[in-house]
Design an enzyme around this catalytic site. Structure first.
Site, PDB file in Angstrom:
ATOM      1  N   ASP A   1       4.322 -21.748  -6.084  1.00 58.87           N
ATOM      2  CA  ASP A   1       4.588 -23.072  -5.506  1.00 58.87           C
ATOM      3  C   ASP A   1       5.133 -24.001  -6.591  1.00 58.87           C
ATOM      4  OD1 ASP A   1       4.451 -25.626  -4.383  1.00 58.87           O
ATOM      5  OD2 ASP A   1       2.643 -25.175  -3.237  1.00 58.87           O
TER       6      ASP A   1
ATOM      7  N   HIS B   1       5.914 -22.839  -1.673  1.00 64.70           N
ATOM      8  CA  HIS B   1       5.268 -23.959  -0.971  1.00 64.70           C
ATOM      9  C   HIS B   1       5.279 -23.754   0.557  1.00 64.70           C
ATOM     10  CE1 HIS B   1       3.530 -27.955  -1.148  1.00 64.70           C
ATOM     11  NE2 HIS B   1       4.332 -28.345  -0.164  1.00 64.70           N
TER      12      HIS B   1
ATOM     13  N   SER C   1       0.684 -29.240   3.268  1.00 63.96           N
ATOM     14  CA  SER C   1       1.363 -30.037   2.255  1.00 63.96           C
ATOM     15  C   SER C   1       0.891 -31.497   2.292  1.00 63.96           C
ATOM     16  CB  SER C   1       2.885 -29.881   2.446  1.00 63.96           C
ATOM     17  OG  SER C   1       3.584 -30.458   1.396  1.00 63.96           O
TER      18      SER C   1
HETATM   19  C1  MLT Z   1       2.804 -34.945  -1.152  1.00 58.91           C
HETATM   20  O1  MLT Z   1       3.566 -35.865  -1.394  1.00 58.91           O
HETATM   21  O2  MLT Z   1       1.853 -35.031  -0.362  1.00 58.91           O
HETATM   22  C2  MLT Z   1       3.060 -33.660  -1.864  1.00 58.91           C
HETATM   23  O3  MLT Z   1       3.940 -33.864  -2.917  1.00 58.91           O
HETATM   24  C3  MLT Z   1       3.563 -32.607  -0.945  1.00 58.91           C
HETATM   25  C4  MLT Z   1       4.817 -33.022  -0.242  1.00 58.91           C
HETATM   26  O4  MLT Z   1       4.715 -33.686   0.753  1.00 58.91           O
HETATM   27  O5  MLT Z   1       5.907 -32.658  -0.683  1.00 58.91           O
END
Ligand code: MLT
Length: 210
Positions: free
Chosen positions: A158, A189, A108
């Site tokens: 996701d 996700h 992520s």
């Molecule tokens: C981010 O901010 O890198 C992406 O939106 C993924 C997350 O951290 O939720």
């Protein structure tokens, strides 16, 4: 001579007993920390050295690797600067510990800064596994990734990363010469058992990982 201050990250360095394996650079998601991905790292490459920094940004108390303006909307100047900070940290740890180039394993938010490392610091990483990554820049730089292996695992359901976005990231990296394996899994996700199996397989396929 100019002294350069190297940004230090709170981190865990776990020395592995198999020096033939490239180290893993573990990059956690939003709200995680340096301990989050250690069990996954140990599971997918037993014996490898693990380098696991904590993101230096706090969003409502949750550690991240860079600032964002909203979900999926990044503060790109901040991302750019913190990508360089993370690259310096990796180089210092490598030099101090006598380690070869690591393979990034990011989830992520951690996968997004790993993608930025690939774009801005080609050659720093031996490879990168990007779990639920998205395109880090609206106008990304051209990648120069001659043969760098990249595993991109997306979730078909996701809610944060649209399929077109991860496909665009795969195309960008591939266009820059990376050896990209992109799979869309029937998940959201979060990480799944499928991710673990595919990660293991991919890591095993990289030369020198056996
Ligand atoms: C981010 O901010 O890198 C992406 O939106 C993924 C997350 O951290 O939720």
């Amino acid at each position: 001579m100019t002294a350069v201050a190297t940004p230090r990250f709170v981190h865990v360095l776990e020395r592995g007993d198999n020096l033939a394996l490239p180290p893993l650079l573990l990059l956690h998601g939003t709200g995680g920390d340096e301990h989050d991905l250690l069990p996954l790292g140990r599971m997918v490459t037993p014996g490898a050295t693990l380098i696991s920094p904590r993101g230096q940004v706090l969003e409502n108390g949750m550690p991240r690797f860079f600032h964002r303006l909203a979900e999926g909307v990044f503060d790109e100047a901040d991302l750019r600067r913190r990508t360089d900070d993370l690259a310096s940290f990796v180089q210092v740890v490598q030099a101090e510990q006598g380690l070869p180039a690591p393979i990034a394993l990011g989830f992520s938010n951690g996968a997004n800064i790993a993608a930025s490392l690939l774009l801005h610091h080609p050659g720093l990483l031996r490879g990168a596994a990007l779990l639920r990554a998205m395109m880090p820049y609206r106008e990304p730089p051209a990648a120069r990734l001659d043969g760098t292996p990249v595993l991109l695992l997306s979730g078909a359901a996701d809610p944060i990363v649209p399929a077109a976005n991860s496909a665009a990231l795969a195309a960008l990296l591939q266009g820059g010469g990376a050896a990209v394996t992109h799979q869309s899994l029937p998940v959201g996700h979060g990480l799944s058992q499928m991710d673990v199996g595919l990660l293991r397989q991919w890591l095993g396929s990289i030369q020198g990982m056996r």
